[in-house]
Design a protein around this motif. Structure first.
Motif, PDB file in Angstrom:
ATOM      1  N   ARG A  25      27.685  -8.179 -19.072  1.00 15.15           N
ATOM      2  CA  ARG A  25      28.511  -7.230 -20.113  1.00 15.15           C
ATOM      3  C   ARG A  25      28.463  -5.665 -19.324  1.00 15.15           C
ATOM      4  O   ARG A  25      29.315  -5.190 -19.252  1.00 15.15           O
ATOM      5  N   LEU A  26      27.363  -5.649 -19.019  1.00 15.96           N
ATOM      6  CA  LEU A  26      27.207  -4.085 -18.233  1.00 15.96           C
ATOM      7  C   LEU A  26      28.274  -4.192 -17.209  1.00 15.96           C
ATOM      8  O   LEU A  26      28.860  -3.225 -16.790  1.00 15.96           O
ATOM      9  N   LEU A  29      31.739  -4.111 -18.047  1.00 14.60           N
ATOM     10  CA  LEU A  29      32.134  -2.707 -18.530  1.00 14.60           C
ATOM     11  C   LEU A  29      32.448  -1.639 -17.221  1.00 14.60           C
ATOM     12  O   LEU A  29      33.022  -0.524 -17.533  1.00 14.60           O
ATOM     13  N   GLY A  30      31.630  -1.798 -16.367  1.00 13.57           N
ATOM     14  CA  GLY A  30      31.703  -0.946 -14.991  1.00 13.57           C
ATOM     15  C   GLY A  30      31.007   0.055 -15.147  1.00 13.57           C
ATOM     16  O   GLY A  30      30.346   0.535 -16.131  1.00 13.57           O
ATOM     17  N   LYS A  31      31.003   0.790 -14.006  1.00 15.68           N
ATOM     18  CA  LYS A  31      30.381   2.191 -13.729  1.00 15.68           C
ATOM     19  C   LYS A  31      31.223   3.256 -14.186  1.00 15.68           C
ATOM     20  O   LYS A  31      32.488   3.199 -14.447  1.00 15.68           O
ATOM     21  N   PRO A  32      30.453   4.394 -14.675  1.00 16.69           N
ATOM     22  CA  PRO A  32      31.375   5.468 -14.919  1.00 16.69           C
ATOM     23  C   PRO A  32      32.181   5.958 -13.888  1.00 16.69           C
ATOM     24  O   PRO A  32      32.035   5.956 -12.786  1.00 16.69           O
ATOM     25  N   LYS A  33      33.478   6.268 -14.329  1.00 20.17           N
ATOM     26  CA  LYS A  33      34.571   6.846 -13.456  1.00 20.17           C
ATOM     27  C   LYS A  33      34.540   8.538 -13.630  1.00 20.17           C
ATOM     28  O   LYS A  33      35.192   8.806 -14.541  1.00 20.17           O
ATOM     29  N   ALA A 189      19.375   0.058 -16.023  1.00 19.69           N
ATOM     30  CA  ALA A 189      20.864   0.691 -16.198  1.00 19.69           C
ATOM     31  C   ALA A 189      20.770   2.286 -16.519  1.00 19.69           C
ATOM     32  O   ALA A 189      21.469   2.764 -15.966  1.00 19.69           O
ATOM     33  N   HIS A 193      22.528   5.141 -14.586  1.00 19.50           N
ATOM     34  CA  HIS A 193      23.454   6.243 -14.973  1.00 19.50           C
ATOM     35  C   HIS A 193      22.724   7.438 -14.885  1.00 19.50           C
ATOM     36  O   HIS A 193      23.820   8.421 -14.596  1.00 19.50           O
TER      37      HIS A 193
END
Lengths: 210, 435
Positions: A25-26, A29-33, A189, A193
């Protein structure tokens, strides 16, 4: 294999699948852009985030709270050792462990279990922590600490303790993905981040003061 | 508090259910309730109220997440403290997320896990903004920026009068070339200000104008949009934050400038340097730099000469959270200050460990929390006192404002200066500058 071993294997399967669900799921949802212009080195910051940033001298949560920090470290060491032993027990009978290995594991697990218990008692006694806690916090700690204790018993008494050991492990494995123990995934995770955020902005790795 | 409508609840919960990436879900699932973050928070340190423990603030949001977005929270809410979004929860959220957090991020760095607590607090503010529950005082500041183009509602005429007066003073001192150019297109630098400068601290504008003059910079200020601040980052309304950021972005094209220079404002620099492109959903295709970086480029390129002996008093730095911990300017600020002053001392702790002044997170705009704001500032006041410094330098006008109030409240007897003011005091003019 006995039924309780099959039970624990089934619970392990459920646990792994549920953890994989959290993990994927993480990923989905993907990495922050971040569209701002990068200033630092994200890769170096990520490495720092998982290593030196975790050192006790870099975190007040460690160096201002040495007893709690140390207990936490022991608790985690004991948990990882217990998990490793759980896997090993499927292939090697604890009865044939060399004595020095059995007792080394017992001592480590005794320390970690005491650490777990002390953190549990602290959570019950300290008003500050009680305010912050929910039922899940107590269950998570209890299941983990019991995991260490039943591992000790299984190492020493083997067959006599087997049923209790595997039932406790099964409960722990079933509970792990739904309670706060799932931080086993979210911890990594979170560090990712944090490394990304501070690395993008050139805060990490730390700059020299001069 | 009025009863929440279904629409309010739906609007807030929708935000929880539609995370833009994995960051929110990660941080809402990562806290282990160890409570060790308490000692890193100035609210908890000064008031010893368990409600102020940063993990409790995270819990306010994550308990809602568990209730509306997790199976355990839906089936067995008692087990994981999954809470309904009701009037009681919302009241506590307003008080704790708006009134008891400066979003300084100090607890983030020291969290045993690495939970981005200030990110979660900001997300909580977004939920409250979606429900229309931003404190009126804070919203008024945002509205002023949206309605008038600057957060203090300064009329253009008054602003122009102030700038013209400052320019006359400057010309008197340095000659005809020492100007404060207004609305001149195709200048290299578009310079921005915190509206507190024309309103309360005009000498900091003079200081920067003097530096521009010494560096022979091609620069201008736009009367249409000069406000570097953006309280939209504090009220949690990203659409409003984006509207304000877009004005400055568009003014760069209107003025046909190449470099947007962000005046000495911590959150304003953060918004326009880091958050703005994300609000507008596209990268900026012009250069953006803070004043500190610009001054340092002048020093490094020999465009200005400084004599640090002109600032003999002992100076310490207050690191603005948005520029240092959340902006990576730790060594840049020190480079500027150490080139401008003869005697310097660090605070303890400092840099990325520094305590917030207490004025961040929109606290200066929310008068209902003034008592708390000044109380938490006690930590900063004692930090300053312990240095023995006579001057506190900080590149943030909100910090200047809060530090000035702390100076008065805690009788520190120090002067609060911006980096531009210190640098201007150390300037050495060569013959070319003399008219």
């Amino acid at each position: 294999m006995y039924w309780y071993q099959y039970l624990s294997l089934g619970c392990l399967g459920i646990c792994v699948l549920a953890c994989l669900w959290h993990f994927f799921r993480l990923i989905r949802l993907g990495k922050p852009k971040d569209l701002s212009r990068k200033s630092g080195n994200v890769t170096r910051a990520e490495i720092y985030s998982y290593t030196l940033a975790m050192m006790p001298n870099n975190k007040e949560s460690a160096y201002l709270h040495i007893p709690a920090f140390t207990s936490g470290i022991f608790l985690h060491i004991g948990t990882f050792l217990s998990i490793a032993l759980f896997v090993v027990f499927f292939f090697v009978d604890p009865k044939i462990f060399p004595e020095w290995l059995t007792w080394t594991c017992v001592v480590i697990l005794l320390v970690s279990a005491i650490s777990g218990l002390s953190l549990l008692i602290k959570r019950m006694v300290s008003g500050k922590l009680r305010d912050l806690s929910n039922v899940d916090d107590f269950i998570s700690n209890l299941l983990t600490t019991l995991f260490h204790i039943v591992t000790i018993f299984y190492l020493i008494f083997a067959y006599q303790a087997a049923i209790y050991y595997y039932i406790e492990v099964s409960l722990l494995l079933l509970y792990l993905p739904v309670g706060k123990l799932r931080h086993v995934i979210y911890f990594f995770a979170a560090r990712y981040h944090l490394g990304f955020f501070y690395g993008w902005r050139n805060t990490w790795p730390p700059q020299k003061m001069d | 508090m009025e009863k929440l409508t279904k629409k309010q609840i739906d609007d807030a919960v929708r935000l929880l259910k539609m995370p833009p990436d994995s960051k929110l879900v990660t941080h809402l699932n990562a806290c282990v309730h160890c409570g060790l973050c308490g000692e890193s928070c100035m609210y908890y340190k000064t008031m010893r109220d368990n409600r102020f423990i940063p993990a409790r603030k995270v819990e306010l949001v994550s308990s809602l997440y568990r209730r509306y977005c997790t199976l355990t929270g839906k089936i067995a809410p008692f087990l994981v403290n999954a809470k309904e979004l009701d009037e009681g929860t919302v009241k506590e959220m307003v008080d704790m997320l708006f009134g008891a957090c400066t979003m300084c991020g100090r607890c983030v760095k020291h969290c045993s896990i690495g939970v981005d607590i200030s990110y979660v607090v900001h997300f909580g503010r977004r939920m409250l903004a979606a429900m229309g529950l931003v404190p009126d005082t804070l919203q008024a500041t945002v509205n002023a920026a949206l309605d008038t183009g600057n957060n203090m509602g300064i009329p253009v005429g008054d602003f122009v009068d102030t700038i013209e007066w400052l320019e006359e003073e400057l010309i008197d001192e340095y000659g005809e070339n020492a100007r404060i150019p207004l609305n001149e297109k195709e200048k290299k630098v578009l310079y921005t200000l915190n509206p507190r400068e024309p309103k309360f601290f005009p000498l900091s504008i003079s200081a920067m104008a003097t530096i521009f003059y010494a560096a022979k910079e091609s620069w201008t200020i736009s009367t249409n949009m000069y406000d570097v601040t953006n309280y939209g980052i504090f009220n949690g309304d990203n659409a409003q934050a984006g509207q304000i950021a877009k004005r400055l972005h568009d003014e760069m094209y209107n003025m046909q400038s190449k470099l947007l220079v962000l005046g000495e404002c911590g959150h304003g620099s953060r918004v326009n340097r880091w958050e703005g492109p994300n609000y507008l959903k596209h990268p900026y295709d012009f250069e953006v730099a803070t004043v500190v970086e610009l001054i340092n480029s002048y020093i490094r390129n020999g465009k200005i000469k400084l004599d640090k002996n002109r600032n003999q008093e002992l100076v310490t730095i207050h690191d603005p959270c948005n520029l240092v911990r959340n902006g990576g300017l730790l060594s840049e600020i020190r480079f500027a200050v150490k080139n401008s002053v003869a005697n310097f001392v660090e605070m303890n702790p400092c840099g990325t460990d520094n305590f917030c002044c207490g004025g961040g997170g929109g606290q200066l705009a929310m008068s209902e929390y003034n008592e708390r704001r000044l109380k938490i500032g006690e930590i900063k006041a004692e930090q300053i006192r312990a240095t023995g410094a006579k001057i506190v330098a900080t590149p943030c006008h909100n910090c200047v404002d809060q530090l000035s109030q702390l100076n008065h409240t805690y009788k520190l007897g120090v002067k609060i200066k911006t980096i531009a003011e210190l640098t201007a005091d150390a300037l050495v003019f060569d013959e070319e500058n003399e008219d």
